[in-house]
Design a protein around this motif. Structure first.
Motif, PDB file in Angstrom:
ATOM      1  N   CYS A  28     -15.995 -27.965  22.333  1.00 45.37           N
ATOM      2  CA  CYS A  28     -16.500 -27.517  20.943  1.00 45.37           C
ATOM      3  C   CYS A  28     -17.811 -27.643  20.901  1.00 45.37           C
ATOM      4  O   CYS A  28     -18.740 -26.608  20.407  1.00 45.37           O
ATOM      5  N   PHE A  33     -19.776 -25.160  18.236  1.00 44.63           N
ATOM      6  CA  PHE A  33     -19.045 -24.996  16.951  1.00 44.63           C
ATOM      7  C   PHE A  33     -20.062 -25.958  15.726  1.00 44.63           C
ATOM      8  O   PHE A  33     -20.561 -27.068  16.271  1.00 44.63           O
ATOM      9  N   SER A  34     -19.693 -25.603  14.680  1.00 40.08           N
ATOM     10  CA  SER A  34     -20.409 -26.675  13.566  1.00 40.08           C
ATOM     11  C   SER A  34     -19.657 -27.931  13.563  1.00 40.08           C
ATOM     12  O   SER A  34     -18.520 -28.016  14.117  1.00 40.08           O
ATOM     13  N   ASP A  37     -16.193 -27.551  12.181  1.00 40.27           N
ATOM     14  CA  ASP A  37     -15.134 -26.772  12.917  1.00 40.27           C
ATOM     15  C   ASP A  37     -14.820 -27.782  14.126  1.00 40.27           C
ATOM     16  O   ASP A  37     -13.672 -27.827  14.287  1.00 40.27           O
ATOM     17  N   GLN A  38     -15.855 -28.428  14.479  1.00 40.34           N
ATOM     18  CA  GLN A  38     -15.809 -29.525  15.526  1.00 40.34           C
ATOM     19  C   GLN A  38     -14.603 -30.574  15.104  1.00 40.34           C
ATOM     20  O   GLN A  38     -13.402 -30.910  15.893  1.00 40.34           O
ATOM     21  N   LYS A  40     -12.433 -30.341  12.601  1.00 44.48           N
ATOM     22  CA  LYS A  40     -11.291 -29.639  12.381  1.00 44.48           C
ATOM     23  C   LYS A  40     -10.180 -29.550  13.805  1.00 44.48           C
ATOM     24  O   LYS A  40      -9.088 -29.969  13.670  1.00 44.48           O
ATOM     25  N   SER A 114      -7.741 -21.495  13.292  1.00 38.37           N
ATOM     26  CA  SER A 114      -7.590 -19.922  13.061  1.00 38.37           C
ATOM     27  C   SER A 114      -6.335 -19.403  13.191  1.00 38.37           C
ATOM     28  O   SER A 114      -5.872 -18.640  12.468  1.00 38.37           O
ATOM     29  N   LYS A 132      -9.324 -21.934  17.753  1.00 38.67           N
ATOM     30  CA  LYS A 132     -10.389 -21.710  16.768  1.00 38.67           C
ATOM     31  C   LYS A 132     -11.413 -20.968  17.263  1.00 38.67           C
ATOM     32  O   LYS A 132     -11.718 -20.943  18.484  1.00 38.67           O
ATOM     33  N   LYS A 134     -15.329 -19.237  16.750  1.00 42.54           N
ATOM     34  CA  LYS A 134     -16.738 -19.319  16.191  1.00 42.54           C
ATOM     35  C   LYS A 134     -17.067 -18.133  15.613  1.00 42.54           C
ATOM     36  O   LYS A 134     -16.949 -16.993  15.818  1.00 42.54           O
TER      37      LYS A 134
END
Length: 134
Positions: A28, A33-34, A37-38, A40, A114, A132, A134
């Motif tokens: 990630c 990734f933010s 998001d990492q 998650k 996602s 997921k 990006k």
């Protein structure tokens, strides 16, 4: 790992679950990734690794860096040869648990990513794929 675009990790012990989280974190970060998001993706990977070990009797996590329509993503596949899930629809119900867990498992993991796919049936194990973007 810097140039690898795919790989596989065994999920046969608690240590492997920790290793899967560490690998997903590194991937990630590599994809930039933010932090949200990492978190998650790491949470979903941890939950699905644990399911693979506990309910599936162990298996593997395959990972792949993917590109689609100009977007980059991380795709994870959790595979086991365990007893399988008799009622996938029920297993995807919020709050349902097959054990003493919180029932976060599959539906919680689905909300964190996602794309989510599950393929399971009694006697042929379980495959869960998550992506997921990006």
């Amino acid at each position: 790992m810097e140039t690898e675009r795919s790989g596989e990790l065994p999920v046969l012990s608690e240590q492997n679950i920790v290793a899967s989280r560490q690998l997903v974190r590194a991937l990630c970060q590599r994809l930039k990734f933010s932090l949200v998001d990492q978190t998650k993706m790491i949470t979903a990977a941890s939950e699905l690794s644990r399911n693979t070990l506990i309910h599936g009797g162990g298996g593997r996590m395959r990972w792949e860096l993917v590109d689609r329509e100009g977007k980059q993503g991380l795709q994870l596949h959790f595979e086991d040869e365990g007893p399988g899930i008799a009622d996938v629809k029920l297993a995807m119900t919020d709050g349902w648990t097959s054990g003493s867990g919180m029932g976060l498992g599959l539906p919680g993991s689905k909300r964190l990513v996602s794309d989510f796919e599950i393929d399971s049936a009694p006697g042929r194990g379980t495959r869960v794929s998550i992506t997921k973007w990006k």
